[in-house]
Design a protein around this motif. Structure first.
Motif, PDB file in Angstrom:
ATOM      1  N   GLU A   2       0.707  -1.224   0.212  1.00  0.00           N
ATOM      2  CA  GLU A   2      -0.163   0.103   0.064  1.00  0.00           C
ATOM      3  C   GLU A   2       0.817   1.347  -0.054  1.00  0.00           C
ATOM      4  O   GLU A   2       0.217   2.375   0.027  1.00  0.00           O
ATOM      5  CB  GLU A   2      -0.981   0.021   1.187  1.00  0.00           C
ATOM      6  CG  GLU A   2      -2.005  -1.296   1.162  1.00  0.00           C
ATOM      7  CD  GLU A   2      -2.706  -1.278   2.481  1.00  0.00           C
ATOM      8  OE1 GLU A   2      -2.475  -0.648   3.691  1.00  0.00           O
ATOM      9  OE2 GLU A   2      -3.586  -2.238   2.673  1.00  0.00           O
ATOM     10  N   ASP A   3       2.207   1.083   0.157  1.00  0.00           N
ATOM     11  CA  ASP A   3       2.980   2.404   0.177  1.00  0.00           C
ATOM     12  C   ASP A   3       2.921   3.016  -1.406  1.00  0.00           C
ATOM     13  O   ASP A   3       3.546   2.716  -2.091  1.00  0.00           O
ATOM     14  CB  ASP A   3       4.422   1.926   0.436  1.00  0.00           C
ATOM     15  CG  ASP A   3       5.299   3.058   0.790  1.00  0.00           C
ATOM     16  OD1 ASP A   3       5.129   4.053   0.322  1.00  0.00           O
ATOM     17  OD2 ASP A   3       6.117   2.984   1.635  1.00  0.00           O
ATOM     18  N   SER A   4       2.459   4.129  -1.334  1.00  0.00           N
ATOM     19  CA  SER A   4       2.230   4.977  -2.568  1.00  0.00           C
ATOM     20  C   SER A   4       3.700   5.341  -3.073  1.00  0.00           C
ATOM     21  O   SER A   4       3.978   5.768  -4.174  1.00  0.00           O
ATOM     22  CB  SER A   4       1.278   6.221  -2.417  1.00  0.00           C
ATOM     23  OG  SER A   4       1.962   6.925  -1.380  1.00  0.00           O
ATOM     24  N   ALA A   5       4.874   5.196  -2.389  1.00  0.00           N
ATOM     25  CA  ALA A   5       6.074   5.799  -2.748  1.00  0.00           C
ATOM     26  C   ALA A   5       6.588   4.803  -3.862  1.00  0.00           C
ATOM     27  O   ALA A   5       7.101   5.419  -4.665  1.00  0.00           O
ATOM     28  CB  ALA A   5       6.937   5.574  -1.675  1.00  0.00           C
ATOM     29  N   PHE A   6       5.896   3.664  -3.973  1.00  0.00           N
ATOM     30  CA  PHE A   6       6.449   2.702  -4.863  1.00  0.00           C
ATOM     31  C   PHE A   6       5.628   2.654  -6.365  1.00  0.00           C
ATOM     32  O   PHE A   6       5.839   1.695  -7.020  1.00  0.00           O
ATOM     33  CB  PHE A   6       6.410   1.142  -4.405  1.00  0.00           C
ATOM     34  CG  PHE A   6       7.648   1.172  -3.115  1.00  0.00           C
ATOM     35  CD1 PHE A   6       8.821   1.360  -3.503  1.00  0.00           C
ATOM     36  CD2 PHE A   6       7.131   1.012  -1.809  1.00  0.00           C
ATOM     37  CE1 PHE A   6       9.954   1.188  -2.479  1.00  0.00           C
ATOM     38  CE2 PHE A   6       8.052   0.761  -0.844  1.00  0.00           C
ATOM     39  CZ  PHE A   6       9.535   1.026  -1.260  1.00  0.00           C
ATOM     40  N   ASN A   7       4.587   3.513  -6.526  1.00  0.00           N
ATOM     41  CA  ASN A   7       3.798   3.425  -7.542  1.00  0.00           C
ATOM     42  C   ASN A   7       4.531   3.608  -8.904  1.00  0.00           C
ATOM     43  O   ASN A   7       4.106   2.972  -9.881  1.00  0.00           O
ATOM     44  CB  ASN A   7       2.998   4.871  -7.537  1.00  0.00           C
ATOM     45  CG  ASN A   7       1.824   4.780  -6.345  1.00  0.00           C
ATOM     46  OD1 ASN A   7       1.689   3.733  -5.808  1.00  0.00           O
ATOM     47  ND2 ASN A   7       1.202   6.136  -6.224  1.00  0.00           N
ATOM     48  N   SER A   8       5.804   3.938  -8.840  1.00  0.00           N
ATOM     49  CA  SER A   8       6.631   4.249 -10.236  1.00  0.00           C
ATOM     50  C   SER A   8       7.185   2.874 -10.478  1.00  0.00           C
ATOM     51  O   SER A   8       7.567   2.769 -11.750  1.00  0.00           O
ATOM     52  CB  SER A   8       7.747   5.337  -9.885  1.00  0.00           C
ATOM     53  OG  SER A   8       8.397   5.241  -9.046  1.00  0.00           O
ATOM     54  N   ILE A   9       7.324   1.933  -9.596  1.00  0.00           N
ATOM     55  CA  ILE A   9       7.944   0.589  -9.909  1.00  0.00           C
ATOM     56  C   ILE A   9       6.985  -0.617  -9.528  1.00  0.00           C
ATOM     57  O   ILE A   9       7.487  -1.548  -9.883  1.00  0.00           O
ATOM     58  CB  ILE A   9       9.115   0.421  -9.041  1.00  0.00           C
ATOM     59  CG1 ILE A   9       9.052   0.335  -7.451  1.00  0.00           C
ATOM     60  CG2 ILE A   9      10.235   1.720  -9.386  1.00  0.00           C
ATOM     61  CD1 ILE A   9      10.005   0.001  -6.818  1.00  0.00           C
ATOM     62  N   GLN A  10       5.853  -0.381  -9.407  1.00  0.00           N
ATOM     63  CA  GLN A  10       4.865  -1.427  -9.087  1.00  0.00           C
ATOM     64  C   GLN A  10       4.764  -2.189 -10.334  1.00  0.00           C
ATOM     65  O   GLN A  10       4.287  -3.536  -9.913  1.00  0.00           O
ATOM     66  CB  GLN A  10       3.653  -0.564  -8.532  1.00  0.00           C
ATOM     67  CG  GLN A  10       3.577  -0.410  -7.163  1.00  0.00           C
ATOM     68  CD  GLN A  10       2.542   0.159  -6.436  1.00  0.00           C
ATOM     69  OE1 GLN A  10       1.547   0.550  -7.323  1.00  0.00           O
ATOM     70  NE2 GLN A  10       2.426   0.426  -5.242  1.00  0.00           N
ATOM     71  N   GLN A  11       4.666  -1.802 -11.525  1.00  0.00           N
ATOM     72  CA  GLN A  11       4.551  -2.604 -12.664  1.00  0.00           C
ATOM     73  C   GLN A  11       5.698  -3.511 -13.116  1.00  0.00           C
ATOM     74  O   GLN A  11       5.586  -4.296 -13.850  1.00  0.00           O
ATOM     75  CB  GLN A  11       3.870  -1.956 -13.954  1.00  0.00           C
ATOM     76  CG  GLN A  11       2.827  -1.198 -13.427  1.00  0.00           C
ATOM     77  CD  GLN A  11       1.634  -1.902 -13.161  1.00  0.00           C
ATOM     78  OE1 GLN A  11       1.269  -3.167 -13.577  1.00  0.00           O
ATOM     79  NE2 GLN A  11       0.898  -1.516 -12.005  1.00  0.00           N
ATOM     80  N   GLY A  12       6.833  -3.177 -12.339  1.00  0.00           N
ATOM     81  CA  GLY A  12       7.776  -3.732 -12.793  1.00  0.00           C
ATOM     82  C   GLY A  12       8.409  -5.323 -12.104  1.00  0.00           C
ATOM     83  O   GLY A  12       7.575  -5.777 -11.188  1.00  0.00           O
TER      84      GLY A  12
END
Length: 350
Positions: A111-121
């Motif tokens: 749930e940590d929004s900080a990782f939004n940029s890498i969540q699809q990796g």
């Protein structure tokens, strides 16, 4: 040195990812002291900007990560901060290090929004799957775990009346000596449950998505403890605070056949409050506080109105928190006795 670093880290709100570690439902956030409060004079105003604080905290995390090769949280925070800055490779590298050291904080990572940029990796997804497996293996022994105390002597005819407590967000079940004495004097069995989702050591929450897992946890505990402790299944009462109180209120409305009454202290949380109640002829008390925001107070009053038509409902509004008066047990001793039918009024100690 390590303890100094940990103490320093607690002094900073380093980033949104650090805030995510201590995510509070609306209305449960720590409240800043009023400007006129004398304690403010003891807290000098920082001359550093937010970016300065972030930079200093990053430096401390790096030092802690090097000095403690088993620390999971330091590389995790570095990964989150790097991801926020768009430093994808660096973020994945630190997250891999946290995972290598045994990262199991599944809900934080999920749930940590900080990782939004890498969540699809692939790297993030692989680490998330590993973290989930570790969480399930480790946390399953603690999630929903029951702690209990019963009065000495023989139970009354029909078994012990039973009070079940659901804690607020981020807390854990723990029965202190004061509670043991209070419930023994009231002549009831007392059960505390850990929340159904473990966030970290001694930190739990109830589901942010549904109250059904809470109902299941309570009924599992009662199925085991009722015959073992000689509990009265027709005299089970819910007491709860914060997020636990929102779940308890929903369960009272949806499953009144299981519960004889409820004490709901500052209900709040993420799940939707029920809009219809099946409860009838129950004793229900609802308390809320000045420190809560408008929506939180409105939620308490929503439940007061919801239950009022067919039940005995008492509503109390407090300026001071329970902690300022020595804890919730002290303030709500009288309401507890009223709820279980051993007192004629519910007015608590001021």
């Amino acid at each position: 040195m390590q303890f100094f670093i940990l103490a320093m880290l607690m002094a900073f709100n380093t980033s949104s990812s650090f805030a995510e570690e201590m995510r509070y439902p609306a209305g449960e956030e720590p409240v800043e002291l009023p400007a006129h409060n004398s304690l403010n004079a003891q807290l000098p105003r920082s001359v550093h900007s937010l970016e300065d604080k972030k930079t200093e905290a990053m430096s401390l995390y790096l030092t802690l990560m090097r000095e403690d090769e088993r620390n999971i949280w330091a590389p995790y925070q570095l990964a989150a901060s790097s991801a926020e800055k768009g430093q994808t490779e660096l973020a994945e590298r630190y997250l891999q290090l946290s995972a290598k050291r045994g990262l199991w904080y599944y809900y934080n990572l999920l749930e940590d929004s900080a990782f939004n940029s890498i969540q699809q990796g692939n790297t993030y997804r692989s680490i998330l799957a590993t973290t989930k497996a570790r969480h399930q293996q480790y946390a399953s022994q603690f999630e929903g775990k029951a702690y209990y105390t019963v009065p000495s002597g023989d139970p009354p005819s029909g078994g012990w009346p039973t009070v079940i407590y659901l804690h607020a967000y981020g807390q854990a079940a723990a029965i202190n000596p004061e509670a043991r004495l209070l419930f023994a004097a009231a002549g009831v069995a007392y059960i505390e449950l850990n929340g159904t989702q473990m966030l970290a050591e001694k930190s739990f929450r109830w589901s942010n998505y549904s109250d059904e897992s809470t109902q299941s946890a309570i009924q599992r505990a009662l199925k085991t403890l009722t015959p073992a402790l000689k509990l009265n299944s027709n005299q089970v009462f819910l007491t709860a605070r914060g997020q636990g109180a929102l779940h308890a209120a929903n369960l009272m409305a949806k499953y009144p056949q299981f519960y004889a009454g409820a004490l709901l202290i500052a209900p709040n949380g993420e799940i939707s409050p029920v809009q219809h109640s099946l409860a009838e002829n129950k004793r229900i008390m609802i308390a809320y506080y000045d420190r809560q925001n408008f929506n939180a107070q409105a939620l308490a009053l929503h439940f007061a109105d919801l239950f009022d038509e067919k039940n005995q409902v008492e509503t109390e509004h407090f300026a001071q928190t329970d902690e300022e008066l020595g804890g919730w047990h002290k303030r709500f001793n009288q309401p507890l006795l009223w709820m279980i039918g051993k007192a004629s009024h519910a007015s608590p100690e001021a």
